[in-house]
Scaffold this motif. Structure first.
Motif, short mmCIF file in Angstrom:
data_model
loop_
_atom_site.label_atom_id
_atom_site.label_comp_id
_atom_site.label_asym_id
_atom_site.label_seq_id
_atom_site.Cartn_x
_atom_site.Cartn_y
_atom_site.Cartn_z
N ILE A 90 0.85 -1.19 0.00
CA ILE A 90 0.00 0.00 0.00
C ILE A 90 0.88 1.24 0.00
CG2 ILE A 90 -1.78 1.29 1.23
CD1 ILE A 90 -2.63 -1.43 2.48
N VAL A 91 0.68 2.12 -1.00
CA VAL A 91 1.52 3.30 -1.13
C VAL A 91 0.72 4.61 -1.11
CG1 VAL A 91 3.32 2.04 -2.36
CG2 VAL A 91 1.53 3.21 -3.67
N GLU A 92 -0.61 4.52 -1.11
CA GLU A 92 -1.43 5.74 -1.13
C GLU A 92 -2.80 5.45 -0.53
OE1 GLU A 92 -2.97 9.12 -4.37
OE2 GLU A 92 -2.06 7.23 -5.05
N THR A 93 -3.26 6.34 0.35
CA THR A 93 -4.55 6.17 1.00
C THR A 93 -5.25 7.53 1.14
OG1 THR A 93 -3.62 6.48 3.23
CG2 THR A 93 -3.71 4.22 2.39
N GLU A 94 -6.53 7.48 1.46
CA GLU A 94 -7.28 8.69 1.82
C GLU A 94 -8.14 8.39 3.03
OE1 GLU A 94 -7.87 10.89 -2.55
OE2 GLU A 94 -9.57 9.90 -1.57
N ALA A 95 -8.22 9.35 3.95
CA ALA A 95 -9.04 9.19 5.15
C ALA A 95 -10.38 9.90 4.96
CB ALA A 95 -8.31 9.77 6.36
N TYR A 96 -11.46 9.23 5.34
CA TYR A 96 -12.81 9.80 5.32
C TYR A 96 -13.36 9.67 6.74
CZ TYR A 96 -12.40 10.22 0.32
OH TYR A 96 -11.97 10.60 -0.92
N LEU A 97 -13.62 10.81 7.38
CA LEU A 97 -13.75 10.86 8.83
C LEU A 97 -15.14 10.64 9.40
CD1 LEU A 97 -11.33 13.87 9.49
CD2 LEU A 97 -10.81 11.44 9.17
N LEU A 182 -0.58 -0.91 -13.10
CA LEU A 182 -1.51 -1.96 -12.69
C LEU A 182 -2.45 -1.52 -11.57
CD1 LEU A 182 0.84 -5.07 -12.78
CD2 LEU A 182 -1.05 -4.58 -14.34
N CYS A 183 -1.94 -0.84 -10.57
CA CYS A 183 -2.72 -0.54 -9.36
C CYS A 183 -2.60 0.91 -8.92
CB CYS A 183 -2.26 -1.44 -8.21
SG CYS A 183 -2.26 -3.20 -8.53
N ASN A 184 -2.29 1.83 -9.83
CA ASN A 184 -2.07 3.22 -9.45
C ASN A 184 -3.35 4.05 -9.52
OD1 ASN A 184 -2.08 3.07 -12.29
ND2 ASN A 184 -0.81 4.90 -12.50
N GLY A 185 -4.31 3.65 -8.74
CA GLY A 185 -5.60 4.31 -8.66
C GLY A 185 -6.59 3.36 -8.00
N PRO A 186 -7.62 3.88 -7.33
CA PRO A 186 -8.52 3.01 -6.56
C PRO A 186 -9.29 2.00 -7.39
CG PRO A 186 -9.34 5.27 -6.62
CD PRO A 186 -7.95 5.31 -7.16
N SER A 187 -9.77 2.39 -8.57
CA SER A 187 -10.52 1.43 -9.39
C SER A 187 -9.58 0.46 -10.10
CB SER A 187 -11.40 2.17 -10.41
OG SER A 187 -10.61 2.96 -11.29
N LYS A 188 -8.40 0.93 -10.48
CA LYS A 188 -7.41 0.04 -11.08
C LYS A 188 -6.99 -1.03 -10.08
CE LYS A 188 -5.39 3.66 -14.01
NZ LYS A 188 -4.15 4.44 -14.28
N LEU A 189 -6.80 -0.61 -8.84
CA LEU A 189 -6.46 -1.53 -7.76
C LEU A 189 -7.50 -2.64 -7.65
CD1 LEU A 189 -5.56 -0.28 -4.14
CD2 LEU A 189 -7.07 -2.20 -4.54
N CYS A 190 -8.77 -2.25 -7.65
CA CYS A 190 -9.85 -3.25 -7.52
C CYS A 190 -9.89 -4.17 -8.73
CB CYS A 190 -11.19 -2.55 -7.32
SG CYS A 190 -11.42 -1.87 -5.66
N GLN A 191 -9.68 -3.64 -9.92
CA GLN A 191 -9.65 -4.48 -11.11
C GLN A 191 -8.52 -5.50 -11.02
OE1 GLN A 191 -9.25 -1.85 -14.44
NE2 GLN A 191 -11.37 -1.15 -14.38
N ARG A 251 6.93 5.45 -7.36
CA ARG A 251 6.38 5.67 -8.71
C ARG A 251 5.04 5.00 -8.93
NH1 ARG A 251 8.19 1.81 -12.88
NH2 ARG A 251 9.06 -0.04 -11.90
N PHE A 252 4.53 4.29 -7.93
CA PHE A 252 3.23 3.62 -8.07
C PHE A 252 2.08 4.47 -7.52
CE2 PHE A 252 6.56 0.45 -7.98
CZ PHE A 252 6.25 -0.36 -9.06
N VAL A 253 2.38 5.65 -7.00
CA VAL A 253 1.36 6.57 -6.50
C VAL A 253 0.55 7.12 -7.67
CG1 VAL A 253 1.04 8.81 -5.36
CG2 VAL A 253 2.67 7.15 -4.43
N SER A 254 -0.74 7.33 -7.47
CA SER A 254 -1.60 7.77 -8.58
C SER A 254 -1.36 9.22 -8.98
CB SER A 254 -3.07 7.55 -8.22
OG SER A 254 -3.46 8.41 -7.15
#
Length: 273
Positions: A90-97, A182-191, A251-254
């Motif tokens: 895991i290289v990138e996240t977002e918090a929703y409070l 391959l996984c540099n974005g939330p929907s790409k990750l899920c795919q 370099r894998f960050v979106s």
């Protein structure tokens, strides 16, 4: 004694390697001369062996921002129906409070059938669909309605399978995806990990098809960039809050925030080297 020194030398080499160590190497270290694979009593072997275990409930039981940062460097594992395992750092996240957060699906504290997972125990997956096509995966944290979006992964294992899954979800002729795509974005990750609505409300501490394990060489505060979240420009002050976290230089960050990185360097939060 010679064998013990040799094993400790091998272990030291593994620990100094920045990449995630292969399990077969750890198994070889644990093996006895006659081939018995029972673990040694040494604390060094116990530490390495434990690191391959899944993250447990106490890890996920953190405030949302803390969990979003703690996810960085940890490993998401997905076991496909055919037995293949996909691993990604895991290289990138977002918090929703939760209720106070105008950009959250649980804003105002409203619980619905769609967002029910956000109100479940920490470590519960919340999977939702966007544009009627793509999926995004979140993990619940402490706090009613609070959850962390997994935005990007660094692929570690099963990259061919990830390419197959990404290709199957794309229409028309497709070019061979590079590793960083391959996984540099939330929907790409899920795919890439075959995550869809069927994973909603699953428990990462119990599920047989998806879980997390501890990463090695976890980042320090100086390695983490805190910046604004993506795609929520109409949410007033909440669009400007630094609730997206990513590993600087990965370099894998979106989406990289170069201005924020320059500001942090100027303030001495990390060096420019």
């Amino acid at each position: 004694m010679p064998r013990k020194r040799k094993l400790l030398a091998q272990l030291s080499a593994l620990q100094s390697n920045s990449s995630f160590p292969p399990f077969d190497a750890l198994e070889n270290l644990n093996a006895t001369p006659d081939g018995d694979s029972s673990p040694k009593s040494s604390k060094y072997f116990a530490i390495e062996k434990k690191s391959s275990s899944r993250l447990e409930a106490d890890f996920f039981n953190q405030p949302c921002i803390s969990l979003a940062k703690s996810f960085l460097g940890q490993i998401l594992v997905r076991k496909l129906p055919d037995g293949r395992e996909l691993w990604g750092r895991i290289v990138e996240t977002e918090a929703y409070l939760g209720g106070e957060d105008e950009a959250s699906h649980s804003k105002g504290g409203k619980q619905t059938q769609r967002n029910a997972a956000m109100f479940m125990k920490p470590g519960t997956l919340y999977v939702y669909q966007i544009y009627g096509i793509y999926f995004c995966v979140n993990v619940s944290s402490q706090g009613a309605g609070a959850a962390v979006l997994l935005r990007s992964l660094e692929p570690l294992q099963g990259l061919d399978a990830m390419r197959e899954l990404r290709s199957a979800s794309r229409k028309g002729p497709t070019k061979l995806l590079k590793d960083w795509q391959l996984c540099n974005g939330p929907s790409k990750l899920c795919q890439a990990f075959g995550i869809d609505k069927a994973f909603d409300q699953r428990d990462l501490t119990q599920d047989a098809a998806i879980w997390m394990v501890p990463g090695h060489d976890l980042p320090g505060e100086q390695d983490v960039v805190a910046t604004t979240r993506i795609g929520i420009g109409s949410r007033g002050e909440w669009a400007q809050k630094p609730l997206r976290f990513y590993l600087r230089g990965n370099r894998f960050v979106s989406v990289v925030d170069k201005k924020r990185e320059r500001d942090m360097a100027a303030m001495g939060d990390f060096s420019c080297s």
